[in-house]
Design a protein around this motif. Structure first.
Motif, mmCIF file in Angstrom:
data_model
loop_
_atom_site.group_PDB
_atom_site.id
_atom_site.type_symbol
_atom_site.label_atom_id
_atom_site.label_comp_id
_atom_site.label_asym_id
_atom_site.label_seq_id
_atom_site.Cartn_x
_atom_site.Cartn_y
_atom_site.Cartn_z
ATOM 1 N N ALA A 52 -39.771 8.780 -1.812
ATOM 2 C CA ALA A 52 -39.611 8.426 -3.223
ATOM 3 C C ALA A 52 -40.922 8.599 -3.980
ATOM 4 C CB ALA A 52 -39.105 6.994 -3.358
ATOM 5 N N ALA A 53 -42.033 8.209 -3.368
ATOM 6 C CA ALA A 53 -43.337 8.360 -4.017
ATOM 7 C C ALA A 53 -43.664 9.836 -4.230
ATOM 8 C CB ALA A 53 -44.420 7.678 -3.184
ATOM 9 N N LEU A 70 -40.082 6.420 -14.802
ATOM 10 C CA LEU A 70 -39.245 7.173 -13.876
ATOM 11 C C LEU A 70 -38.588 6.255 -12.849
ATOM 12 C CD1 LEU A 70 -41.502 10.290 -13.214
ATOM 13 C CD2 LEU A 70 -39.486 10.133 -14.691
ATOM 14 N N ILE A 71 -37.304 6.519 -12.588
ATOM 15 C CA ILE A 71 -36.518 5.770 -11.616
ATOM 16 C C ILE A 71 -36.077 6.750 -10.537
ATOM 17 C CG2 ILE A 71 -34.415 4.422 -11.260
ATOM 18 C CD1 ILE A 71 -34.573 3.870 -14.364
ATOM 19 N N VAL A 72 -36.263 6.358 -9.266
ATOM 20 C CA VAL A 72 -35.903 7.232 -8.149
ATOM 21 C C VAL A 72 -34.688 6.658 -7.437
ATOM 22 C CG1 VAL A 72 -36.694 8.275 -5.995
ATOM 23 C CG2 VAL A 72 -38.330 7.892 -7.860
ATOM 24 N N LEU A 98 -33.409 13.269 -3.435
ATOM 25 C CA LEU A 98 -33.702 12.182 -4.369
ATOM 26 C C LEU A 98 -33.436 12.637 -5.794
ATOM 27 C CD1 LEU A 98 -36.546 12.238 -2.212
ATOM 28 C CD2 LEU A 98 -35.995 9.898 -2.782
ATOM 29 N N SER A 99 -32.900 11.733 -6.585
ATOM 30 C CA SER A 99 -32.693 11.981 -8.001
ATOM 31 C C SER A 99 -33.744 11.169 -8.751
ATOM 32 C CB SER A 99 -31.292 11.544 -8.415
ATOM 33 O OG SER A 99 -31.126 11.718 -9.806
ATOM 34 N N VAL A 100 -34.467 11.831 -9.651
ATOM 35 C CA VAL A 100 -35.518 11.156 -10.424
ATOM 36 C C VAL A 100 -35.179 11.310 -11.899
ATOM 37 C CG1 VAL A 100 -37.990 10.997 -10.880
ATOM 38 C CG2 VAL A 100 -37.199 11.752 -8.625
ATOM 39 N N ASP A 102 -35.604 9.435 -16.114
ATOM 40 C CA ASP A 102 -36.167 8.428 -17.019
ATOM 41 C C ASP A 102 -35.029 7.765 -17.799
ATOM 42 O OD1 ASP A 102 -35.402 10.386 -18.819
ATOM 43 O OD2 ASP A 102 -37.311 10.452 -19.879
ATOM 44 N N GLY A 103 -33.786 8.130 -17.459
ATOM 45 C CA GLY A 103 -32.620 7.568 -18.118
ATOM 46 C C GLY A 103 -32.106 8.391 -19.276
ATOM 47 N N SER A 104 -32.866 9.421 -19.700
ATOM 48 C CA SER A 104 -32.377 10.233 -20.810
ATOM 49 C C SER A 104 -32.821 11.688 -20.714
ATOM 50 C CB SER A 104 -32.801 9.631 -22.147
ATOM 51 O OG SER A 104 -34.201 9.590 -22.248
ATOM 52 N N ALA A 105 -34.083 11.976 -20.956
ATOM 53 C CA ALA A 105 -34.547 13.358 -21.080
ATOM 54 C C ALA A 105 -34.905 14.019 -19.753
ATOM 55 C CB ALA A 105 -35.752 13.417 -22.013
ATOM 56 N N ILE A 106 -35.095 13.254 -18.698
ATOM 57 C CA ILE A 106 -35.484 13.808 -17.400
ATOM 58 C C ILE A 106 -34.427 13.437 -16.372
ATOM 59 C CG2 ILE A 106 -37.181 13.714 -15.527
ATOM 60 C CD1 ILE A 106 -39.303 13.085 -17.677
#
Length: 191
Positions: A52-53, A70-72, A98-100, A102-106
């Protein structure tokens, strides 16, 4: 259309699937396969935390200052076969997917080698529109009359409104269409 996913040693195979088309009477109309020849998967030694890191770091670097909060999401260990995936030519190996976001643009998918912890691939999952709106003032244009170097291009992706009603409306409608398709996620259409 019915899809069957491939598993090897209990791991889902990236890109490994059988797709079957059926008619209204559930009769077979088509079949397509993309399957790995692997019969076993490698042991995993990289922890979820380390993977994750690594994923978070590569996404932050790729998106620069836009990458904050960022959320992983660890989607588990998968089997990677370079015969099925356009990516590093490393044969068959186990990876953490892994899915990374930011909740909107990434929204990026990152594959981390499950044995070494090295990032193998980062894929931006958000399709970005690249609109180019032309106005030839109701005069028939030659073929390729809206080439990017053309003087008829009145508005490009990211430009401020052109002040020409039809151009700005076309730009907005293309954006709305792109947003609609993006909200549907990956969809397959067959005839």
């Amino acid at each position: 259309v019915t899809r069957f996913d491939q598993y090897v040693d209990g791991l889902p195979v990236l890109g490994g699937e059988v797709v079957v088309g059926l008619d209204e009477d559930r009769g077979l109309t088509s079949a397509a396969t993309s399957l790995s020849n692997a019969t076993s998967a490698q042991e995993t030694s990289v922890s979820r935390t380390k993977a994750a890191a690594a994923a978070k770091a590569v996404v932050a670097k790729a998106h620069g200052s836009a990458a904050s909060g960022l959320i992983v999401d660890d989607q588990g260990v998968w089997l990677y076969d370079d015969e099925l995936v356009r990516g590093p030519q490393i044969g068959t190996t186990s990876v953490r997917r892994l899915s990374v976001t930011d909740g909107s643009a990434i929204r990026d998918t990152v594959l981390v080698h499950a044995g070494t912890g090295r990032v193998l691939m980062r894929v931006d999952e958000i399709a970005h529109a690249n609109r180019r709106i032309c106005d030839n003032a109701n005069v028939r244009a030659a073929e390729n009359g809206c080439a990017d170097t053309s003087l008829t291009v009145k508005r490009r992706e990211g430009d401020a409104p052109a002040g020409i009603a039809d151009v700005d409306k076309a730009y907005d409608m293309l954006g709305a269409t792109s947003d609609l398709y993006a909200s549907l996620g990956p969809v397959s259409y067959t005839h």
